[in-house]
Design a protein around this motif. Structure first.
Motif, PDB file in Angstrom:
ATOM      1  N   TYR A  17       0.762  -0.916   0.001  1.00  0.00           N
ATOM      2  CA  TYR A  17      -0.093  -0.219  -0.020  1.00  0.00           C
ATOM      3  C   TYR A  17       0.809   1.156  -0.104  1.00  0.00           C
ATOM      4  O   TYR A  17       1.657   1.547   1.057  1.00  0.00           O
ATOM      5  CB  TYR A  17      -0.917   0.072   1.275  1.00  0.00           C
ATOM      6  CG  TYR A  17      -1.860   1.349   1.265  1.00  0.00           C
ATOM      7  CD1 TYR A  17      -2.798   1.550   0.214  1.00  0.00           C
ATOM      8  CD2 TYR A  17      -1.506   2.202   2.492  1.00  0.00           C
ATOM      9  CE1 TYR A  17      -3.468   2.798   0.324  1.00  0.00           C
ATOM     10  CE2 TYR A  17      -2.435   3.359   2.565  1.00  0.00           C
ATOM     11  CZ  TYR A  17      -3.329   3.390   1.312  1.00  0.00           C
ATOM     12  OH  TYR A  17      -4.260   4.585   1.548  1.00  0.00           O
ATOM     13  N   ASN A  18       1.096   1.826  -1.249  1.00  0.00           N
ATOM     14  CA  ASN A  18       1.772   3.035  -1.387  1.00  0.00           C
ATOM     15  C   ASN A  18       3.344   2.898  -1.115  1.00  0.00           C
ATOM     16  O   ASN A  18       3.846   3.382  -0.139  1.00  0.00           O
ATOM     17  CB  ASN A  18       1.238   4.134  -0.366  1.00  0.00           C
ATOM     18  CG  ASN A  18      -0.246   4.795  -0.946  1.00  0.00           C
ATOM     19  OD1 ASN A  18      -0.473   4.601  -2.144  1.00  0.00           O
ATOM     20  ND2 ASN A  18      -0.845   5.403   0.152  1.00  0.00           N
ATOM     21  N   GLU A  19       3.805   1.869  -1.645  1.00  0.00           N
ATOM     22  CA  GLU A  19       5.137   1.568  -1.576  1.00  0.00           C
ATOM     23  C   GLU A  19       6.136   1.290  -2.641  1.00  0.00           C
ATOM     24  O   GLU A  19       6.653   0.510  -2.808  1.00  0.00           O
ATOM     25  CB  GLU A  19       5.224   0.010  -0.810  1.00  0.00           C
ATOM     26  CG  GLU A  19       4.482   0.134   0.589  1.00  0.00           C
ATOM     27  CD  GLU A  19       5.467   0.550   1.776  1.00  0.00           C
ATOM     28  OE1 GLU A  19       6.296   1.042   1.446  1.00  0.00           O
ATOM     29  OE2 GLU A  19       4.834   0.683   2.892  1.00  0.00           O
ATOM     30  N   ASP A  48      -3.268  -3.169  -2.632  1.00  0.00           N
ATOM     31  CA  ASP A  48      -4.125  -2.938  -1.471  1.00  0.00           C
ATOM     32  C   ASP A  48      -4.629  -1.296  -1.901  1.00  0.00           C
ATOM     33  O   ASP A  48      -4.733  -0.422  -0.959  1.00  0.00           O
ATOM     34  CB  ASP A  48      -3.744  -3.111  -0.279  1.00  0.00           C
ATOM     35  CG  ASP A  48      -5.068  -2.934   0.589  1.00  0.00           C
ATOM     36  OD1 ASP A  48      -6.044  -3.278   0.128  1.00  0.00           O
ATOM     37  OD2 ASP A  48      -4.826  -2.933   1.888  1.00  0.00           O
ATOM     38  N   GLY A  49      -5.093  -0.995  -3.366  1.00  0.00           N
ATOM     39  CA  GLY A  49      -5.535   0.465  -3.408  1.00  0.00           C
ATOM     40  C   GLY A  49      -4.562   1.472  -3.310  1.00  0.00           C
ATOM     41  O   GLY A  49      -5.015   2.527  -2.929  1.00  0.00           O
ATOM     42  N   SER A  50      -3.330   1.089  -3.720  1.00  0.00           N
ATOM     43  CA  SER A  50      -2.339   2.210  -3.362  1.00  0.00           C
ATOM     44  C   SER A  50      -2.808   3.362  -4.507  1.00  0.00           C
ATOM     45  O   SER A  50      -3.242   3.387  -5.349  1.00  0.00           O
ATOM     46  CB  SER A  50      -0.986   1.711  -4.014  1.00  0.00           C
ATOM     47  OG  SER A  50      -0.633   0.553  -3.008  1.00  0.00           O
ATOM     48  N   LYS A  51      -2.555   4.525  -4.085  1.00  0.00           N
ATOM     49  CA  LYS A  51      -2.458   5.866  -4.726  1.00  0.00           C
ATOM     50  C   LYS A  51      -1.482   6.284  -5.284  1.00  0.00           C
ATOM     51  O   LYS A  51      -1.157   7.460  -6.262  1.00  0.00           O
ATOM     52  CB  LYS A  51      -3.305   6.996  -3.472  1.00  0.00           C
ATOM     53  CG  LYS A  51      -4.567   6.441  -3.163  1.00  0.00           C
ATOM     54  CD  LYS A  51      -4.938   7.540  -2.195  1.00  0.00           C
ATOM     55  CE  LYS A  51      -6.226   7.172  -1.639  1.00  0.00           C
ATOM     56  NZ  LYS A  51      -6.432   5.846  -1.043  1.00  0.00           N
ATOM     57  N   ASP A  52      -0.154   5.789  -5.079  1.00  0.00           N
ATOM     58  CA  ASP A  52       0.876   6.252  -5.596  1.00  0.00           C
ATOM     59  C   ASP A  52       1.114   5.439  -7.007  1.00  0.00           C
ATOM     60  O   ASP A  52       0.468   4.736  -7.635  1.00  0.00           O
ATOM     61  CB  ASP A  52       2.247   6.214  -4.785  1.00  0.00           C
ATOM     62  CG  ASP A  52       2.626   4.961  -4.261  1.00  0.00           C
ATOM     63  OD1 ASP A  52       1.681   3.863  -4.786  1.00  0.00           O
ATOM     64  OD2 ASP A  52       3.538   4.619  -3.516  1.00  0.00           O
ATOM     65  N   ASP A  72      -4.735  -6.737  -7.987  1.00  0.00           N
ATOM     66  CA  ASP A  72      -4.791  -5.224  -7.679  1.00  0.00           C
ATOM     67  C   ASP A  72      -6.229  -5.273  -7.109  1.00  0.00           C
ATOM     68  O   ASP A  72      -7.524  -5.403  -7.699  1.00  0.00           O
ATOM     69  CB  ASP A  72      -4.867  -4.384  -9.121  1.00  0.00           C
ATOM     70  CG  ASP A  72      -5.097  -2.899  -8.848  1.00  0.00           C
ATOM     71  OD1 ASP A  72      -4.942  -2.391  -7.748  1.00  0.00           O
ATOM     72  OD2 ASP A  72      -5.612  -2.340  -9.889  1.00  0.00           O
ATOM     73  N   LEU A  73      -6.499  -4.908  -6.061  1.00  0.00           N
ATOM     74  CA  LEU A  73      -7.808  -4.781  -5.311  1.00  0.00           C
ATOM     75  C   LEU A  73      -8.294  -3.303  -5.679  1.00  0.00           C
ATOM     76  O   LEU A  73      -7.585  -2.210  -5.827  1.00  0.00           O
ATOM     77  CB  LEU A  73      -7.685  -4.896  -3.813  1.00  0.00           C
ATOM     78  CG  LEU A  73      -6.730  -6.053  -2.903  1.00  0.00           C
ATOM     79  CD1 LEU A  73      -6.910  -5.910  -1.692  1.00  0.00           C
ATOM     80  CD2 LEU A  73      -7.593  -7.123  -3.732  1.00  0.00           C
ATOM     81  N   LEU A  74      -9.717  -3.387  -5.778  1.00  0.00           N
ATOM     82  CA  LEU A  74     -10.425  -2.219  -6.142  1.00  0.00           C
ATOM     83  C   LEU A  74     -10.323  -0.951  -5.181  1.00  0.00           C
ATOM     84  O   LEU A  74     -10.037   0.019  -5.873  1.00  0.00           O
ATOM     85  CB  LEU A  74     -11.885  -2.542  -6.261  1.00  0.00           C
ATOM     86  CG  LEU A  74     -12.710  -1.420  -6.623  1.00  0.00           C
ATOM     87  CD1 LEU A  74     -12.469  -1.198  -8.193  1.00  0.00           C
ATOM     88  CD2 LEU A  74     -14.502  -1.871  -6.748  1.00  0.00           C
ATOM     89  N   ARG A  75      -9.961  -1.202  -3.963  1.00  0.00           N
ATOM     90  CA  ARG A  75      -9.983  -0.367  -3.036  1.00  0.00           C
ATOM     91  C   ARG A  75      -8.916  -0.582  -1.865  1.00  0.00           C
ATOM     92  O   ARG A  75      -8.746  -1.888  -1.800  1.00  0.00           O
ATOM     93  CB  ARG A  75     -11.310   0.456  -2.390  1.00  0.00           C
ATOM     94  CG  ARG A  75     -12.073  -0.776  -1.775  1.00  0.00           C
ATOM     95  CD  ARG A  75     -13.345  -0.195  -1.311  1.00  0.00           C
ATOM     96  NE  ARG A  75     -14.235  -1.271  -0.733  1.00  0.00           N
ATOM     97  CZ  ARG A  75     -13.942  -1.487   0.739  1.00  0.00           C
ATOM     98  NH1 ARG A  75     -12.928  -0.886   1.338  1.00  0.00           N
ATOM     99  NH2 ARG A  75     -14.831  -2.624   1.241  1.00  0.00           N
ATOM    100  N   ASN A  76      -8.538   0.114  -0.844  1.00  0.00           N
ATOM    101  CA  ASN A  76      -7.790  -0.025   0.109  1.00  0.00           C
ATOM    102  C   ASN A  76      -8.595  -1.006   1.031  1.00  0.00           C
ATOM    103  O   ASN A  76      -9.518  -0.195   1.843  1.00  0.00           O
ATOM    104  CB  ASN A  76      -7.292   1.074   0.915  1.00  0.00           C
ATOM    105  CG  ASN A  76      -6.496   1.031   2.117  1.00  0.00           C
ATOM    106  OD1 ASN A  76      -6.910   1.021   3.326  1.00  0.00           O
ATOM    107  ND2 ASN A  76      -5.337   0.080   2.006  1.00  0.00           N
ATOM    108  N   THR A  80      -5.356  -7.656   6.142  1.00  0.00           N
ATOM    109  CA  THR A  80      -5.837  -9.028   6.306  1.00  0.00           C
ATOM    110  C   THR A  80      -6.505  -9.448   5.089  1.00  0.00           C
ATOM    111  O   THR A  80      -6.484 -10.711   4.443  1.00  0.00           O
ATOM    112  CB  THR A  80      -6.802  -9.058   7.505  1.00  0.00           C
ATOM    113  OG1 THR A  80      -6.144  -9.046   8.548  1.00  0.00           O
ATOM    114  CG2 THR A  80      -7.621 -10.332   7.525  1.00  0.00           C
ATOM    115  N   ALA A  81      -7.406  -8.393   4.421  1.00  0.00           N
ATOM    116  CA  ALA A  81      -8.021  -8.648   3.215  1.00  0.00           C
ATOM    117  C   ALA A  81      -7.139  -8.982   2.160  1.00  0.00           C
ATOM    118  O   ALA A  81      -7.455  -9.674   1.220  1.00  0.00           O
ATOM    119  CB  ALA A  81      -9.082  -7.479   2.958  1.00  0.00           C
ATOM    120  N   ALA A  82      -6.175  -8.326   2.006  1.00  0.00           N
ATOM    121  CA  ALA A  82      -5.014  -8.316   0.992  1.00  0.00           C
ATOM    122  C   ALA A  82      -4.102  -9.919   0.986  1.00  0.00           C
ATOM    123  O   ALA A  82      -4.263 -10.371   0.145  1.00  0.00           O
ATOM    124  CB  ALA A  82      -3.972  -7.253   1.183  1.00  0.00           C
TER     125      ALA A  82
END
Length: 326
Positions: A17-19, A48-52, A72-76, A80-82
């Motif tokens: 996530y944003n990494e 997990d829904g990254s914005k970068d 690629d998950l639809l949103r963050n 656990t979900a990831a």
């Protein structure tokens, strides 16, 4: 994404996530370690829904390396979900999970595998020399670990370490929600499996910012409460609701007796005290709790019977042919 072909030894799941600054160097380290094991493997990167530009970096890696798969998950949706998204798409006999922030040293994978080969079902990493801030990260973690160990009876130094190795048959029986990925060792023990813990190297974060704060400890404690409830009362919820209901009814009776006692011996009218209101409140709460318990019982029976689920698990058969004795 379709599930990959079977027959692999290892599946490494890494949620991101944003990494964007960590994904490429972490991939190179993981690949080097996995090659050194001599086992067949796959890497599953879950965005997990990254914005970068984490997703773009992950796709670039996957296009150059067929052992890397990207989800690629639809949103963050949370770690656990990831992790569950990765588990549902992997096929390795051994599942390895780790954080995508680069703080988990991939060299620890070798230690986990060596310990797993001793007959354990789950091996958890222990960040013995943790490279995090004392007040905001390490202290709350120590408190949570002691509390979880005390309540569950499963004693680990570091439940929060994402670097873990699981045998597939263990995680296939567990569905995870909330922050429950850290509780897989507890599920394993409850199911009769063996767990172990090994010290692993923990590194300071180089790129990006931590996504965790002090509020996470409260989420973990609430999830722990849910885990304990599901383990002890999932097949008999009436024991919880009924117990609270009868306690509330008992308090209602005691409060009524107290009100009558004050009326007779102290001359206090019922309207002079809040006791009649408490009687009604306790009585109503008691009845509602009992009715909720009955409803929960019906729901659980529907859950098990509709899906043909069993309330028990068989470890093995011995000299048993399954034929009916007549």
């Amino acid at each position: 994404m379709a599930k990959q072909i079977t027959g692999l030894d290892l599946s490494v799941i890494v949620p991101f996530y944003n990494e964007e600054g960590n994904i490429k160097p972490l991939y190179e380290e993981i690949k080097e370690v996995l090659i050194s094991t001599g086992k067949s493997y796959e890497m599953v990167f879950v965005n997990d829904g990254s914005k970068d530009k984490t997703l773009e970096r992950a796709i670039e890696i996957a296009e150059s390396d067929p052992t890397v798969h990207v989800i690629d998950l639809l949103r963050n949706s949370g770690q656990t979900a990831a992790l569950m998204a990765g588990l549902d798409q992997t096929c390795g006999d051994v599942i390895i999970s780790m954080d995508g922030d680069g703080q988990n040293d991939p060299k620890g994978i070798v230690k986990l595998l060596e310990e797993l080969e001793k007959g354990y079902s789950v091996v958890s990493g222990w960040r013995k020399d943790r490279q995090d801030k004392e007040i905001s990260r390490k202290l709350p973690s120590r408190i949570a670990n002691k509390l979880i160990s005390k309540v569950s009876g499963v004693h680990l130094h570091d439940y929060g370490c994402a670097l873990k190795a699981y045998k597939r048959e263990v995680v296939e029986q567990v569905r995870l929600y909330g922050e429950m990925h850290r509780f897989v060792p507890i599920y394993t023990v409850w199911q009769g499996g063996k767990i172990s813990e090994v010290p692993v190297n923990h590194r300071a974060r180089v790129h990006g910012e931590s996504k965790y704060g002090l509020n996470r400890i409260f989420k973990v404690l609430l999830d722990l409460l849910l885990v304990m409830f599901m383990e002890r009362y999932m097949t008999k919820p009436i024991y919880v609701f009924g117990g609270v209901g009868f306690l509330s009814l008992a308090l209602s009776v005691l409060t009524a007796i107290w009100a009558i006692f004050l009326k007779i011996f102290d001359g206090k009218s019922f309207v002079e005290t809040p006791l009649p209101i408490l009687v009604g409140t306790f009585f109503t709460t008691g009845i509602l709790c009992i009715l909720m318990g009955l409803l929960a019982e019906l729901m659980m029976r529907t859950y098990f019977e509709a899906q043909d689920k069993k309330t028990y698990q068989i470890k093995g058969h011995y000299n048993f042919k399954g034929s009916k004795i007549t």
